[in-house]
Design a protein around this motif. Structure first.
Motif, PDB file in Angstrom:
ATOM      1  N   GLU A 450      -0.311   1.832  -3.874  1.00 55.48           N
ATOM      2  CA  GLU A 450       0.160   2.368  -5.224  1.00 55.48           C
ATOM      3  C   GLU A 450       1.155   1.606  -5.356  1.00 55.48           C
ATOM      4  O   GLU A 450       2.345   1.390  -4.613  1.00 55.48           O
ATOM      5  CB  GLU A 450       0.400   3.902  -5.257  1.00 55.48           C
ATOM      6  N   MET A 451       1.215   0.563  -6.439  1.00 57.72           N
ATOM      7  CA  MET A 451       2.190  -0.438  -6.855  1.00 57.72           C
ATOM      8  C   MET A 451       3.641   0.227  -7.189  1.00 57.72           C
ATOM      9  O   MET A 451       4.692  -0.217  -6.787  1.00 57.72           O
ATOM     10  CB  MET A 451       1.869  -0.895  -8.024  1.00 57.72           C
ATOM     11  N   ALA A 452       3.610   1.522  -7.744  1.00 56.07           N
ATOM     12  CA  ALA A 452       4.718   1.954  -8.237  1.00 56.07           C
ATOM     13  C   ALA A 452       4.755   3.709  -8.417  1.00 56.07           C
ATOM     14  O   ALA A 452       3.974   4.172  -9.141  1.00 56.07           O
ATOM     15  CB  ALA A 452       5.354   1.475  -9.548  1.00 56.07           C
ATOM     16  N   VAL A 453       5.367   4.117  -7.420  1.00 55.50           N
ATOM     17  CA  VAL A 453       5.282   5.998  -7.204  1.00 55.50           C
ATOM     18  C   VAL A 453       6.322   6.414  -8.466  1.00 55.50           C
ATOM     19  O   VAL A 453       7.442   6.223  -8.268  1.00 55.50           O
ATOM     20  CB  VAL A 453       5.715   6.238  -5.991  1.00 55.50           C
ATOM     21  N   GLU A 454       6.093   6.956  -9.501  1.00 50.63           N
ATOM     22  CA  GLU A 454       6.734   7.192 -10.536  1.00 50.63           C
ATOM     23  C   GLU A 454       8.013   8.082 -10.136  1.00 50.63           C
ATOM     24  O   GLU A 454       9.079   7.976 -10.816  1.00 50.63           O
ATOM     25  CB  GLU A 454       6.010   7.724 -11.665  1.00 50.63           C
ATOM     26  N   GLY A 455       7.861   9.040  -9.143  1.00 42.03           N
ATOM     27  CA  GLY A 455       8.936   9.792  -8.711  1.00 42.03           C
ATOM     28  C   GLY A 455      10.169   9.189  -8.118  1.00 42.03           C
ATOM     29  O   GLY A 455      11.297   9.648  -8.183  1.00 42.03           O
ATOM     30  N   LYS A 456       9.806   7.794  -7.615  1.00 43.68           N
ATOM     31  CA  LYS A 456      11.037   7.350  -7.063  1.00 43.68           C
ATOM     32  C   LYS A 456      11.830   6.530  -8.027  1.00 43.68           C
ATOM     33  O   LYS A 456      12.979   5.860  -8.084  1.00 43.68           O
ATOM     34  CB  LYS A 456      10.381   6.194  -6.017  1.00 43.68           C
ATOM     35  N   ALA A 457      11.405   6.290  -9.491  1.00 41.82           N
ATOM     36  CA  ALA A 457      12.029   5.661 -10.493  1.00 41.82           C
ATOM     37  C   ALA A 457      13.306   6.158 -10.899  1.00 41.82           C
ATOM     38  O   ALA A 457      13.307   7.403 -11.038  1.00 41.82           O
ATOM     39  CB  ALA A 457      11.025   5.410 -11.619  1.00 41.82           C
ATOM     40  N   ILE A 458      14.431   5.476 -11.205  1.00 44.23           N
ATOM     41  CA  ILE A 458      15.784   5.953 -11.900  1.00 44.23           C
ATOM     42  C   ILE A 458      15.437   5.762 -13.143  1.00 44.23           C
ATOM     43  O   ILE A 458      16.450   6.414 -13.885  1.00 44.23           O
ATOM     44  CB  ILE A 458      16.728   5.283 -11.036  1.00 44.23           C
TER      45      ILE A 458
END
Length: 659
Positions: A450-458
């Protein structure tokens, strides 16, 4: 059915069908066939006819009549469908030469095809876009001062500085003759509509009393290349213009025409005019519509009028674009029939990008596993195969992909092609072999990290579209050692998703630093490459109608990783869709995100066993399985078959009952 008199004067029922007869050179001669013979004119109630010269001809006639009656009853096949009984296979100049291909380059590819590929069924050599512009450019289009070449009837003709044999009004006939002498077929690309230059000069429309200025409209003009105006179908001279250009192409010896800006949005009236114009020429010219995705609502219409139609936009050597095709092909699978083929677009394999409209000079970015996936998926779906690379530069692996007889057997001789399952990015398709109990099984491992786990985004933007093109970001990054700038396709697809980070800056209370001045650690893009102070296509950064000098241009799906200098506490930028994506007919859809830690999820296994229940294929006993790509006999199986498939890879297997 018509009533025909017997010699004694009574009437009996006789079948009479008006249909085309095809000469070996591609011309069409209309004849009428009856159960009593062939007439070059029609059915004559007085009993006039030309009797078959022998019983073989009469037997063929009766069989043909039966087939014609059956197809008429189900409204399935039209004469032009017989011109492409199997998916067309060939080469197109777009992926390697964009709008700048030359005659010498076309001939070099034709020479290679004749020597290495013709015996495997590859036969079309297609000159793509803007062969009529003398001064076009690589990596884009010259829309500043293009030098168009037109004849006195407003019809585009080849630029003789690029195609010397076209000089003195010869057009493409000498090049077509060269290709035909090699036993191949010749094709060209055109844009839908009538040239703007012909309208401005009010050039006459051949076969009518009007000029180009009388049949055009600026309505629905192509957004991404403004060479042409729409032709209004209800005006005098509209059909005549399409008739005139197809008449010209037929005189050159064209066998294939790819018509751009026709599929998305779908231009019903112009599709119909093109169909009529082709049929009127008396030459077998395949019609391919472009680019996609063609609306599903128009599937029956395009199937009834064209030999090929696009199911996607322009396809390049991007894994994410390739992965999209699994759902696209499943969606289009019900609409394929003999002579009318949904088209997954060209194969961006081999040496591409030499002077392409987009992208750098390169060998295909697809890994070998991904190339196996591409060729296997196109073949089991029965998409046309139009190779995009410069053929003379093929390496042995690329050539092996194009000449595997077992794989091409699937493309050309399979029926009942269908997906078996699609779950957790593990996919299988199957097909039957015509006239045999054999089956094919294609198995794919499209699993991804998974390229980008949204829960990690600031921070993340709203989904940006043509209606909502920009967003502002200003977030704290105190104590962060890394910054990741991410653009996703917003979970729809990645067509035209050109995205820009405008004036990206890290700052604190005392200082600021433009991110475009920092060297990133690594960067990816779904198409092309990220650019500093340029878009991913190498053009200026344009958001809305404003040009920005500072920023980073990319394309979803994209991750750009920076190592941050110490002491900076905030990050800000404007994010937006680049105009290059917005002006496309289908627009773009993206979402921007910012991370200060690795955005990706866990990496899947390098390879995975994919269990397939053989009963789902209709195989209920013992069977022998052959690996089509390697030719290896894998042995006897029953019940379940579980091939181990590399991530992003594919397996293709022929399954026959065991003796």
């Amino acid at each position: 059915m018509t009533a025909s008199p017997t010699e004694g004067g009574s009437f009996r029922r006789s079948v009479c069908i008006d249909r085309p007869y095809y000469e070996p050179d591609g011309r069409i001669r209309r004849v009428v066939m009856t159960t009593e013979g062939i007439s070059p004119v029609g059915c004559h109630p007085t009993g006039e006819k030309i009797k078959a010269n022998n019983m073989i001809l009469k037997n063929l006639l009766v069989a043909s009549l039966a087939a014609t009656l059956l197809s008429s009853a189900s409204a399935q096949e039209k004469p032009f469908h017989t011109w492409a009984k199997t998916p067309p296979m060939g080469w197109n100049s777009w992926d390697c030469f964009g709008p700048t291909v030359t005659e010498a380059e076309v001939k070099a590819n034709a020479d290679y095809m004749a020597k290495h590929l013709k015996s495997y069924g590859w036969e079309y050599v297609v000159v793509d876009i803007r062969w009529y512009v003398s001064n076009d450019k690589a990596h884009g289009y010259n829309e500043t001062d293009p030098q168009f070449n037109l004849d006195t009837y407003g019809r585009l003709v080849p630029a003789s500085n690029r195609f010397p044999s076209a000089a003195d009004g010869r057009g493409f006939k000498p090049l077509a003759d060269y290709i035909h002498r090699k036993g191949l077929k010749f094709g060209i690309h055109i844009m839908r509509g009538i040239p703007v230059a012909a309208v401005k000069r009010k050039l006459p429309v051949k076969g009518s009393r009007v000029t180009a200025a009388d049949i055009y409209s600026e309505r629905d003009q192509c957004r991404w290349l403004r060479d042409m105006f729409t032709i209004e179908a209800d005006r005098e001279g509209a059909q005549e213009y399409y008739n005139s250009i197809l008449e010209l192409y037929a005189s050159w010896g064209v066998d294939f025409i790819k018509v751009d800006d026709l599929s998305s949005p779908y231009h019903t009236a112009e599709v119909e005019m093109l169909r009529k114009a082709i049929d009127r020429t008396g030459r077998r010219i395949l019609l391919s519509t472009s680019p996609g995705e063609t609306p599903l609502a128009s599937a029956a219409h395009v199937q009834d009028h064209a030999n090929m139609w696009r199911t996607v936009g322009d396809f390049w050597d991007s894994w994410q674009q390739l992965k999209e095709h699994f759902t696209v092909f499943e969606r289009w699978n019900p609409y394929r029939k003999t002579g009318a083929w949904p088209d997954g677009d060209m194969l961006p394999l081999g040496h591409i990008g030499i002077r392409a409209e987009r992208g750098a000079n390169r060998m295909s970015a697809f890994t070998r596993d991904e190339q196996y996936t591409l060729m296997t998926l196109w073949s089991v779906f029965r998409s046309p195969l139009m190779f995009g690379g410069h053929l003379p530069d093929n390496d042995s692996f690329t050539l092996s992909l194009m000449t595997n007889k077992a794989v091409l057997d699937l493309l050309n001789n399979s029926t009942n092609n269908r997906p078996l399952f699609h779950k957790n990015d593990l996919t299988a398709w199957t097909a039957d072999k015509s006239g045999s109990k054999e089956k094919w099984l294609a198995v794919f491992n499209a699993q991804d990290q998974e390229m980008a786990v949204e829960g990690k985004a600031i921070w993340k933007s709203p989904v940006l579209t043509r209606a909502n093109q920009t967003s502002e970001v200003n977030v704290p990054i105190a104590n962060a050692r890394k910054l990741y700038l991410v653009v996703t396709d917003a979970n729809d697809n990645i067509e035209w998703d050109h995205a820009d980070w405008i004036n990206p800056i890290i700052y604190n209370e005392k200082d600021s630093l433009p991110m475009s001045g920092l060297k990133w650690k690594k960067a990816t893009a779904g198409w092309g490459n990220p650019g500093v102070n340029l878009s991913c296509s190498g053009a200026p950064l344009i958001v809305g109608d404003q040009i920005h000098a500072n920023g980073i241009g990319t394309h979803s799906n994209s991750v750009i990783e920076f190592e941050l200098p110490e002491g900076y506490t905030h990050f800000k930028a404007m994010v937006g869709l680049d105009k290059a994506g917005v002006v496309q007919n289908v627009g773009a859809t993206v979402q921007f995100m910012v991370f200060t830690e690795e955005p990706a999820g866990p990496m899947p296994a390098t390879a995975t066993a994919i269990p397939v229940q053989l009963s789902a294929l209709g195989v209920n006993g013992r069977c022998r399985i052959i690996d089509c790509w390697s030719g290896e006999d894998l042995g006897i199986f029953s019940g379940e078959f579980s091939p181990v498939i590399n991530r992003h890879g594919a397996g293709l297997f022929r399954i026959s009952p065991a003796e």
